[in-house]
Design an enzyme around this catalytic site. Sequence first.
Site, PDB file in Angstrom:
ATOM      1  CG  HIS A  16      54.475  66.117  62.485  1.00  0.00           C
ATOM      2  ND1 HIS A  16      53.954  64.889  62.851  1.00  0.00           N
ATOM      3  CD2 HIS A  16      54.361  66.910  63.593  1.00  0.00           C
ATOM      4  CE1 HIS A  16      53.542  64.932  64.105  1.00  0.00           C
ATOM      5  NE2 HIS A  16      53.790  66.142  64.576  1.00  0.00           N
ATOM      6  CG  HIS A  51      55.634  69.037  66.049  1.00  0.00           C
ATOM      7  ND1 HIS A  51      54.265  69.175  65.960  1.00  0.00           N
ATOM      8  CD2 HIS A  51      56.150  70.281  65.818  1.00  0.00           C
ATOM      9  CE1 HIS A  51      53.962  70.445  65.691  1.00  0.00           C
ATOM     10  NE2 HIS A  51      55.085  71.126  65.600  1.00  0.00           N
ATOM     11  CG  ASP A 110      55.289  64.671  69.808  1.00  0.00           C
ATOM     12  OD1 ASP A 110      55.669  65.534  68.997  1.00  0.00           O
ATOM     13  OD2 ASP A 110      54.100  64.343  69.938  1.00  0.00           O
ATOM     14  CG  HIS A 111      55.401  62.575  65.969  1.00  0.00           C
ATOM     15  ND1 HIS A 111      54.436  61.620  65.698  1.00  0.00           N
ATOM     16  CD2 HIS A 111      54.786  63.517  66.721  1.00  0.00           C
ATOM     17  CE1 HIS A 111      53.290  61.981  66.255  1.00  0.00           C
ATOM     18  NE2 HIS A 111      53.482  63.128  66.882  1.00  0.00           N
ATOM     19  CG  HIS A 121      49.965  68.968  63.387  1.00  0.00           C
ATOM     20  ND1 HIS A 121      49.066  69.105  64.426  1.00  0.00           N
ATOM     21  CD2 HIS A 121      51.173  68.719  63.978  1.00  0.00           C
ATOM     22  CE1 HIS A 121      49.689  68.930  65.570  1.00  0.00           C
ATOM     23  NE2 HIS A 121      50.972  68.715  65.335  1.00  0.00           N
ATOM     24  CG  ASP A 177      50.674  64.731  65.739  1.00  0.00           C
ATOM     25  OD1 ASP A 177      51.285  65.569  66.412  1.00  0.00           O
ATOM     26  OD2 ASP A 177      50.523  63.553  66.103  1.00  0.00           O
ATOM     27  CG  HIS A 186      49.645  61.523  69.154  1.00  0.00           C
ATOM     28  ND1 HIS A 186      49.101  62.676  69.661  1.00  0.00           N
ATOM     29  CD2 HIS A 186      50.902  61.844  68.768  1.00  0.00           C
ATOM     30  CE1 HIS A 186      49.987  63.651  69.596  1.00  0.00           C
ATOM     31  NE2 HIS A 186      51.105  63.169  69.058  1.00  0.00           N
TER      32      HIS A 186
END
Length: 295
Positions: free
Chosen positions: A49, A51, A53-54, A127, A198, A256
Amino acid sequence: MPLPYRHLTSVLLRRDGDLFLFDGGEGTQVSLKRLNLKWKKINAIFVSHTHADHVTGLPGILMLSAQVDRSEPLYIYGPPKIAEYIETSRKVLDMYINYPIIVKEITAPCVVHQGEDFYIRCFPLDHTKTCVGYTLEELDRPGEFNPERALSLGVPRGPLWGKLQKGESVEGANGTLVRPQDVMGDKRSGRKFSFVTDTLYKKSIANEVRGSDLLICEGMFEDALIDQANEKKHMTASQAATIARDANVKRMCMIHYSPRYTDKELPKLLEEARQIFPAAELSRDRMHIEIPYED
């Protein structure tokens, strides 16, 4: 958020010369360079996804990959917005890219990438924005060739053996037809790798990752913080372990973790997971995990 000794989420899978990257959080290129895995020719990137942090590590990976000559395209798969993110990053950063980049957005569960003897498919997670998990599955391999049996049927050592192993029938020295099944053992299973991060806990995830040789799965919180996990649409370590148990996976490594847990506190998550799935493990930065064939 990244911690001094813990980068953000990313997994690199090596398989028969192919390199597949799953997510690319900030700092991914640092770990890749330290591993010295000739990673600049990654074949495909699979994004769960969009976001930060990915995905914030992807621009650096794209630019560093341009430091070697390559004509093969780099495929990038992910939910909606991943194409816009890649294109905007290239434009704003004025990237020098010397290879084709093919971005494909995922709108439904499907096979997203495949080769001669494997495929990678995605499945929906739950998520705060569109998120998917991935599974790589190898096709069954041919059974073992029995040379003694081939000789007894009048097939001499040489090219005819190769034809039998490729599934072709041949004529033996005595004029009889020798079929592959006459000299080959039963088919052998391939390997399965799954990547889940997530998401809220969903029973359906176990069906998607069933029988995985290795499951990489988020285990973000301890049970005492399950309300916070539900609010942020994440899983606890014990929920990750429940998926691993119900899916009958061979090995499960958690990933994670919430930044509230220092490295010294992570064993708390592991202890809760192992009460449900004793084979649970904690993944660490630059950890190598072999995925052998069952046989």
